[in-house]
Motif scaffolding. Structure first.
Motif, short mmCIF file in Angstrom:
data_model
loop_
_atom_site.label_atom_id
_atom_site.label_comp_id
_atom_site.label_asym_id
_atom_site.label_seq_id
_atom_site.Cartn_x
_atom_site.Cartn_y
_atom_site.Cartn_z
N ALA A 191 1.06 21.07 -47.33
CA ALA A 191 2.01 20.53 -46.35
C ALA A 191 2.70 19.28 -46.89
N LEU A 192 1.96 18.46 -47.61
CA LEU A 192 2.56 17.26 -48.22
C LEU A 192 3.55 17.65 -49.31
N GLN A 193 3.18 18.62 -50.13
CA GLN A 193 4.09 19.08 -51.18
C GLN A 193 5.39 19.63 -50.58
N GLN A 194 5.25 20.38 -49.51
CA GLN A 194 6.44 20.95 -48.88
C GLN A 194 7.31 19.87 -48.24
N ALA A 195 6.67 18.90 -47.60
CA ALA A 195 7.44 17.81 -46.98
C ALA A 195 8.19 17.02 -48.04
#
Length: 315
Positions: free
Chosen positions: A90-94
């Motif tokens: 989720a952090l990578q996508q954000a």
């Protein structure tokens, strides 16, 4: 300016203090001023329990990161524990869609585990610097900075430095006037530069097994202003210059010059708090000149003597 949306992540075994810092700053602590749209997002399935046994139900899960302008990771429970893959993804996508990510204190570990800090500068709590550097050698760790703003990735050291970092972000989004108003309401200093050094205690080695070196160290403590030449010091302990420098390094981990500089700077801190002038301290401790003291003090602590005195006066 539009109201930035902030996703504040909450993990199991969270720290109430570390969670409350960004909660206070981004949670619209100024009456009548909507500065940020803060949303608590559960980073893991609940219930989420704090290190003190408190339970928290977050209003959103990781899907709350999808529209956030700022994603804040306020803490992480264990440096040696890899965070759950859904959180890292989720952090990578954000980050990939352009959100700005903030790792406060050990939250920097979470960004590093996600691979987002490789080749980038970062800060974390100084007590964990050696561990962090060993785990993430590709990250450009600055073990002393209060916080580092590298544009889309912002990281900070622990505790009060997290507050400095969050106020820095308020200043960027809403200007210094509002940031100063918020700092006054929180009763904290309005601005500390991120490059300022963390206040790290560095006790000097007191000596080793060689009684002659230990005796010399005790004498040097009493004559920091005029310790004598290297040859004279070696002669005073009945050693050749070469043997003396080798044994001094073995006993203290420092050269004679390094040891004297560190000890003088530590003595200077006490004299500054006692109200002595910089010029008097420079003369008393053998710095050679006021300018030399200021230069060495700034290099060591990233603060001028006057700034250091203001920060610690009365503490």
């Amino acid at each position: 300016m539009s109201c930035p949306q902030v996703a504040l992540l909450v993990c199991d075994r969270f720290s109430p203090f570390h969670l409350s810092v960004p909660g206070l700053v981004f949670g619209n602590s100024l009456p009548g001023e909507a500065l940020f749209d803060l949303r608590l997002c559960a980073a893991e399935p609940g219930p989420l329990t704090s290190s003190l046994g408190l339970q928290l139900v977050a209003g959103q899960d990781l899907s709350g990161l999808a529209t956030a302008d700022l994603v804040v990771v306020p803490y992480w429970r264990a440096p040696d524990e890899r965070p759950p893959e859904p959180l890292l993804q989720a952090l990578q996508q954000a980050h990939g869609r352009g959100a700005r990510l903030v790792g406060l204190c050990l939250g920097t570990y979470v960004l590093a585990y996600a691979g987002l800090l490789d080749g980038r500068p970062a800060a974390t709590h100084w007590e964990f610097a050696a561990d962090f550097a060993a785990r993430f050698p590709a990250v450009g760790l600055d073990a002393e900075a209060l916080y580092l703003d590298d544009g889309d990735l912002v990281t900070s050291a622990g505790t009060a430095a997290s507050l400095d970092c969050c106020l820095h972000l308020v200043r960027q989004y809403h200007g210094p006037a509002l940031a100063n108003r918020l700092a006054r309401r929180l009763v904290v200093a309005p601005h500390r530069e991120g490059g300022q050094a963390q206040f790290i205690e560095r006790p000097l080695p007191q000596g080793g097994a060689d009684a002659r070196i230990n005796g010399l160290l005790a004498r040097l403590e009493q004559q920091l202003a005029a310790p004598g030449s290297l040859d004279a010091l070696a002669a005073s302990v009945a050693m050749s210059r070469r043997t003396f420098t080798r044994k001094f390094l073995q006993a203290t981990g420092l050269s004679v010059g390094e040891w004297l500089t560190q000890r003088r700077l530590q003595q200077a801190q006490g004299l500054l708090l006692a109200g002595h002038s910089v010029a008097r301290i420079a003369e008393q401790l053998g710095f050679g000149s006021e300018a030399a003291l200021r230069t060495q003090f700034k290099r060591q602590y990233r603060l001028t003597p006057s700034q250091w005195r203001r920060n610690f006066q009365g503490q």
